[in-house]
Design a protein around this motif. Structure first.
Motif, PDB file in Angstrom:
ATOM      1  N   THR A  54       0.832  -1.202   0.000  1.00 37.40           N
ATOM      2  CA  THR A  54       0.000   0.000   0.000  1.00 37.40           C
ATOM      3  C   THR A  54       0.869   1.256   0.000  1.00 37.40           C
ATOM      4  O   THR A  54       1.793   1.357   0.803  1.00 37.40           O
ATOM      5  N   VAL A  55       0.547   2.145  -0.890  1.00 34.43           N
ATOM      6  CA  VAL A  55       1.236   3.422  -0.973  1.00 34.43           C
ATOM      7  C   VAL A  55       0.186   4.501  -0.773  1.00 34.43           C
ATOM      8  O   VAL A  55      -0.900   4.408  -1.338  1.00 34.43           O
ATOM      9  N   GLU A  56       0.485   5.505   0.054  1.00 34.54           N
ATOM     10  CA  GLU A  56      -0.509   6.550   0.303  1.00 34.54           C
ATOM     11  C   GLU A  56      -0.271   7.809  -0.515  1.00 34.54           C
ATOM     12  O   GLU A  56      -1.178   8.600  -0.708  1.00 34.54           O
ATOM     13  N   ILE A  57       0.989   7.986  -0.962  1.00 29.00           N
ATOM     14  CA  ILE A  57       1.337   9.206  -1.678  1.00 29.00           C
ATOM     15  C   ILE A  57       1.796   8.852  -3.086  1.00 29.00           C
ATOM     16  O   ILE A  57       2.607   7.931  -3.222  1.00 29.00           O
ATOM     17  N   PRO A  58       1.328   9.475  -4.142  1.00 29.70           N
ATOM     18  CA  PRO A  58       0.427  10.632  -4.144  1.00 29.70           C
ATOM     19  C   PRO A  58      -1.038  10.247  -3.949  1.00 29.70           C
ATOM     20  O   PRO A  58      -1.824  11.072  -3.517  1.00 29.70           O
ATOM     21  N   THR A  59      -1.410   9.007  -4.292  1.00 29.54           N
ATOM     22  CA  THR A  59      -2.794   8.591  -4.073  1.00 29.54           C
ATOM     23  C   THR A  59      -2.767   7.224  -3.417  1.00 29.54           C
ATOM     24  O   THR A  59      -1.801   6.474  -3.573  1.00 29.54           O
ATOM     25  N   LEU A  60      -3.804   6.901  -2.684  1.00 28.02           N
ATOM     26  CA  LEU A  60      -3.878   5.615  -2.011  1.00 28.02           C
ATOM     27  C   LEU A  60      -3.988   4.506  -3.059  1.00 28.02           C
ATOM     28  O   LEU A  60      -4.938   4.451  -3.828  1.00 28.02           O
ATOM     29  N   THR A  61      -2.981   3.663  -3.095  1.00 28.92           N
ATOM     30  CA  THR A  61      -2.930   2.593  -4.078  1.00 28.92           C
ATOM     31  C   THR A  61      -2.571   1.311  -3.357  1.00 28.92           C
ATOM     32  O   THR A  61      -1.651   1.296  -2.548  1.00 28.92           O
ATOM     33  N   GLU A  62      -3.298   0.265  -3.650  1.00 27.06           N
ATOM     34  CA  GLU A  62      -2.952  -1.018  -3.050  1.00 27.06           C
ATOM     35  C   GLU A  62      -2.799  -2.041  -4.171  1.00 27.06           C
ATOM     36  O   GLU A  62      -3.701  -2.238  -4.961  1.00 27.06           O
TER      37      GLU A  62
END
Ligand SMILES: *[C@@H]1O[C@H](CO)[C@@H](O)[C@H](O)[C@H]1NC(C)=O
Ligand SMILES: *[C@@H]1O[C@H](CO)[C@@H](O)[C@H](O)[C@H]1NC(C)=O
Ligand SMILES: *[C@@H]1O[C@H](CO)[C@@H](O)[C@H](O)[C@H]1NC(C)=O
Ligand SMILES: *[C@@H]1O[C@H](CO)[C@@H](O)[C@H](O)[C@H]1NC(C)=O
Ligand SMILES: *[C@@H]1O[C@H](CO)[C@@H](O)[C@H](O)[C@H]1NC(C)=O
Ligand SMILES: *[C@@H]1O[C@H](CO)[C@@H](O)[C@H](O)[C@H]1NC(C)=O
Length: 144
Positions: A113-121
């Motif tokens: 999961t990455v929160e930056i720049p957008t929440l992406t899982e």
């Protein structure tokens, strides 16, 4: 519609299409790729690990290991090297099994999961773990 109205409309649609081009470009350059180690087999009592690697992101990344929809590990990895030339570097995390038991068998999915720049899982394709019973110790007396 008058001439200037048409002109405004044209300008607005040009602006919109260039914004779209810009955002799809930045999405594709930030694509997160998650790779898991291939299926493995161990014996009971052995020590081993399976890995989950991601490419295309540095910084704060959340890692979840799921086994049969159940969370087995949840952690956050913070990678300090955020310089742009490292963006494509591979980062990995391992799930360590200090002492395998038959119950560890199953399919392990890694979710990044990455929160930056957008929440992406993004989830990996999974690693199937097979733990087999310890080899039976041969009774040498039977050889006589
Ligand atoms: C995951 O599986 C799909 C379909 O089998 C394959 O196309 C893809 O390359 C795999 N991804 C990775 C990271 O191995
Ligand atoms: C591994 O687990 C088994 C069964 O729980 C136990 O008998 C054994 O001592 C353990 N081995 C180690 C190295 O901890
Ligand atoms: C994971 O297992 C590999 C061998 O399969 C080993 O080389 C590596 O050191 C292990 N990593 C950790 C963190 O235990
Ligand atoms: C997975 O979980 C479901 C329900 O939680 C259970 O019925 C099923 O037997 C489990 N499968 C494995 C392979 O553990
Ligand atoms: C996993 O950890 C993150 C941050 O540490 C937390 O926000 C999240 O709720 C946790 N998820 C689960 C399912 O425990
Ligand atoms: C941090 O990033 C570097 C290069 O980008 C990579 O080699 C390293 O494995 C990463 N560390 C962690 C803990 O993910």
């Amino acid at each position: 519609m008058n001439r200037s109205g048409k002109m405004k409309l044209l300008l607005r649609s040009l602006l919109l299409s260039s914004l779209c081009a810009l955002s799809s470009w930045s999405v594709s350059s930030d694509t997160l790729v998650v790779t898991q180690s291939p299926d493995v087999s161990f014996h009971e009592g052995q020590t081993g690990n399976i890995s989950c690697c991601w490419k295309g992101k540095t910084g704060r990344v959340g890692i979840k290991w799921l086994k049969n929809q159940t969370l087995v590990e949840n952690k956050t990895v913070i990678n300090q090297s955020t310089s742009s030339q490292n963006k494509q570097a591979n980062s990995c995390t391992v799930l360590i099994f200090p002492n395998f038991t038959i119950r560890d068998s199953g399919r392990y999915i890694c979710k990044v999961t990455v929160e930056i720049p957008t929440l992406t899982e993004i989830e990996g394709n999974g690693t199937t773990m097979t733990v087999t019973a310890r080899a039976v110790i041969t009774d040498h007396h039977n050889l006589n």
